[in-house]
Design an enzyme around this catalytic site. Structure first.
Site, PDB file in Angstrom:
ATOM      1  N   CYS A 400       0.832  -1.208   0.000  1.00 59.67           N
ATOM      2  CA  CYS A 400       0.000   0.000   0.000  1.00 59.67           C
ATOM      3  C   CYS A 400       0.872   1.265   0.000  1.00 59.67           C
ATOM      4  O   CYS A 400       1.441   1.613  -1.016  1.00 59.67           O
ATOM      5  CB  CYS A 400      -0.996  -0.052   1.146  1.00 59.67           C
ATOM      6  SG  CYS A 400      -2.391   1.027   0.860  1.00 59.67           S
ATOM      7  N   HIS A 528      -3.602  -5.302   0.175  1.00 63.78           N
ATOM      8  CA  HIS A 528      -2.987  -5.894   1.374  1.00 63.78           C
ATOM      9  C   HIS A 528      -3.195  -7.406   1.361  1.00 63.78           C
ATOM     10  O   HIS A 528      -4.132  -7.900   1.999  1.00 63.78           O
ATOM     11  CB  HIS A 528      -3.658  -5.340   2.636  1.00 63.78           C
ATOM     12  CG  HIS A 528      -3.458  -3.879   2.872  1.00 63.78           C
ATOM     13  ND1 HIS A 528      -2.528  -3.402   3.754  1.00 63.78           N
ATOM     14  CD2 HIS A 528      -4.078  -2.792   2.360  1.00 63.78           C
ATOM     15  CE1 HIS A 528      -2.567  -2.075   3.784  1.00 63.78           C
ATOM     16  NE2 HIS A 528      -3.507  -1.682   2.939  1.00 63.78           N
ATOM     17  N   GLU A 530      -1.819  -9.581   2.994  1.00 61.08           N
ATOM     18  CA  GLU A 530      -1.647 -10.198   4.320  1.00 61.08           C
ATOM     19  C   GLU A 530      -2.982 -10.550   4.978  1.00 61.08           C
ATOM     20  O   GLU A 530      -3.049 -11.463   5.792  1.00 61.08           O
ATOM     21  CB  GLU A 530      -0.844  -9.275   5.259  1.00 61.08           C
ATOM     22  CG  GLU A 530      -1.444  -7.913   5.563  1.00 61.08           C
ATOM     23  CD  GLU A 530      -1.039  -6.843   4.548  1.00 61.08           C
ATOM     24  OE1 GLU A 530      -0.558  -7.227   3.463  1.00 61.08           O
ATOM     25  OE2 GLU A 530      -1.219  -5.638   4.832  1.00 61.08           O
TER      26      GLU A 530
HETATM   27  N1  GLN Z   1      -1.848   6.652   3.021  1.00 58.28           N
HETATM   28  C1  GLN Z   1      -1.970   5.900   1.807  1.00 58.28           C
HETATM   29  C2  GLN Z   1      -3.325   6.081   1.169  1.00 58.28           C
HETATM   30  O1  GLN Z   1      -4.261   6.482   1.813  1.00 58.28           O
HETATM   31  C3  GLN Z   1      -1.680   4.433   2.039  1.00 58.28           C
HETATM   32  C4  GLN Z   1      -2.664   3.733   2.926  1.00 58.28           C
HETATM   33  C5  GLN Z   1      -2.183   2.406   3.445  1.00 58.28           C
HETATM   34  O2  GLN Z   1      -0.985   2.140   3.476  1.00 58.28           O
HETATM   35  N2  GLN Z   1      -3.092   1.562   3.875  1.00 58.28           N
HETATM   36  O3  GLN Z   1      -3.496   5.795   0.019  1.00 58.28           O
END
Ligand code: GLN
Length: 555
Positions: A400, A528, A530
């Site tokens: 992310c 994600h 995970e």
């Molecule tokens: N801050 C980033 C976004 O909002 C990444 C979010 C995250 O890592 N879950 O896109």
């Protein structure tokens, strides 16, 4: 409708979630269909707005729930997919996908009560904690228990008995026990049994006090589970039995374990499964074989976790390291992937600040996992970590935020875009290579408004990520507002070696990137993976990553 209510005593953070999940597991071994509910007594509607340093990781569900505080009214709808991290434990143990409405917060309950009052749903009445709030809680619990034809619903109450904010939930449990037939409820109390070095003894007094507190609210536990460093000895079991008014065989040991997946086996050894069945009047069911719910398979799996003895060293540059749970699903996914290849991950958490010497910290690691996150703190150090991976060809997985920062590092290093950044970090960057999603531009509220939940992803054949999954279409879970800005994916960017390995179904949102190098595995996923990793079935992305780390280690 049968319920197991799990309460906690003495202090929080003693692994009540693992106990609840393990109770579920031993019922699964007997063929029962179960699910879990977690009650969080805080006033947030969901944990999505909580700082991970304060409350640990926020788990993301497959489905997104449209929570309507007033039923049959669309006036207010809150999207919920961000829930308590205990659901990660439940899903990993139980192999089921749990709906976000199974996480009940005080915020949801009070919001529903007050908004319904304004709609006139209680006209003429004084709205009170009892019966109106307790009814609301019971309504939620009964709805979930009935929904999927469950045999047993396990309900874990967050916090500790005696907390003011959780007492209304305990009162609801008391009413449920009163209303249902005798064999339909079981109360399990999980407490801490400390060891006193001074006297060389385990001490039962804190447990006695917390059980008394439960009893004063009209609740008698059926089972007491004592969390301790070493197994409870006979004497302490007798004492707890006597003072808590439960039979000795219902006092169960929960000592420190090398591996949490062992707890269901330890419970079985103490005949807890049979005891639960007796209390709930359940007869084991004959079901078809499944590797997830079969006792022997679970045992084999635990053995595999114990036997993995080689280590692979993974560095995790990030910023939420003040408590151990901030990245728990990532830690677990790394463990699952490594164990299935005969390794244990040796995680090096790098809590980045202005003085961190990234290059020194990353030396001697076999892989780098760049962590998710929000906001500007530690960002430059995280970008440098991605640069380090590029320069030294260290296997790299960015999750992310980690993927976005990988892209920023690439733009600065290979496209000469000095001061390229995400608009989340620098509103005035000359090169907004990571920018707000189109769908986020009108959003003004904070809770539940990100791009959330399990979404379909199209993988591009021939990429490293495609190789990891071996198929074109997957579903993984998302939680973000910003994304890799398409405008900067120029011919030059492709020539310099960036590859878009997956997108959403419209092809417009980039879901992952990687480097086009045969000798370097560097992947960033906007999703994600995970959250879908299981101890018995590791995540494809994480397995691909670990495989490369092991190769790198032996080079
Ligand atoms: N801050 C980033 C976004 O909002 C990444 C979010 C995250 O890592 N879950 O896109």
């Amino acid at each position: 409708m049968k319920f197991i209510f799990v309460t906690g005593g003495v202090m929080s953070g003693i692994g009540k979630g693992v106990v609840a999940a393990s109770l579920g597991k031993i019922l699964q071994f007997r063929g029962f269909k179960i699910s879990t509910v977690k009650i969080d007594p805080y006033l947030n509607v969901d944990p999505g707005t909580l700082n991970p340093v304060e409350h640990g990781e926020c788990f993301i569900t497959e489905e997104v729930w449209d929570f309507k505080p007033v039923p049959d009214s669309d006036e207010r709808v809150y999207r919920i997919s961000e829930i308590d991290q205990d659901f990660g434990t439940y899903e990993r143990f139980l192999g089921i996908t749990i709906h976000p409405s199974n996480n009940i917060t005080s915020g949801q309950i009070y919001l529903s009560t007050i908004l319904r009052e304004r709609k006139g749903r209680f006209l003429g009445r004084t709205v009170q904690l009892i019966p109106h709030v307790t009814d609301m809680i019971k309504e939620r619990l009964f709805e979930i228990a009935q929904k999927d034809g469950l045999d047993v619903l396990i309900v874990e109450a967050g916090g500790t008995v005696g907390d003011l904010e959780s007492s209304i939930f305990l009162e609801s449990f008391r009413q449920i026990r009163l209303e249902l037939p005798k064999h339909n409820t079981c109360f399990v109390h999980v407490t801490l049994v400390p060891y006193s070095k001074a006297v060389g003894q385990q001490k039962s007094k804190p447990t006695q006090h917390s059980v008394k507190m439960l009893q004063s609210g009209g609740l008698q536990p059926d089972i007491v589970i004592g969390r301790s460093e070493t197994p409870l000895d006979d004497e302490i079991k007798e004492k707890i039995s006597l003072f808590s008014n439960v039979p000795k065989k219902a006092v169960v040991s929960n000592p420190d374990l090398e591996n949490i997946y062992e707890l269901p086996l330890l419970f079985e050894k103490q005949k807890l499964g049979d005891l639960l069945c007796k209390i709930l009047d359940l007869k084991a069911k004959l079901v078809s074989y499944s590797e997830v719910t079969n006792f022997s398979e679970w045992k084999k799996m635990v053995q595999m976790f114990k036997e993995a003895d080689k280590t692979v060293r993974i560095a995790m540059p990030g910023k939420y390291f003040n408590i151990t749970d901030s990245y728990i699903s990532i830690n677990d996914a790394l463990e699952h992937a490594a164990v299935h290849q005969g390794y244990k991950p040796d995680l090096k958490m790098i809590n980045i600040n202005e003085n961190t010497d990234i290059y020194a910290e990353l030396k001697e690691c076999d892989g780098i996992l760049l962590t998710p996150g929000f906001g500007e703190r530690a960002v430059e150090g995280m970008i440098r970590s991605a640069e380090y991976a590029m320069e030294n060809k260290v296997p790299f997985l960015g999750i992310c935020f980690g993927a976005q920062l990988f892209w920023i590092a690439f733009c600065r290093k290979y496209l000469g875009l000095e001061n390229a950044n995400s608009t989340e970090i620098d509103k005035n960057t000359p090169y907004p290579v990571v920018d707000l999603l189109e769908s986020q531009r009108e959003v003004t509220e904070k809770g539940g408004t990100m791009r959330l939940g399990g979404l379909k992803i199209l993988l591009k054949e021939g990429t490293k990520l495609y190789k990891a999954y071996g198929k074109k279409e997957i579903i993984e879970r998302f939680r973000h507002r910003y994304h890799i800005n398409n405008d900067f994916l120029t011919k030059e960017a492709y020539e310099k070696g960036i590859v878009v390995s997956s997108t959403d179904t419209t092809g417009k949102i980039i879901n992952s990137i990687e480097l086009n190098r045969p000798d370097h595995w560097m992947v960033g996923t906007q999703f994600h993976p995970e959250f879908k990793s299981r101890p018995f079935r590791a995540s494809e992305t994480y397995s691909g990553f670990i495989k490369e780390c092991i190769k790198f280690k032996h080079k």
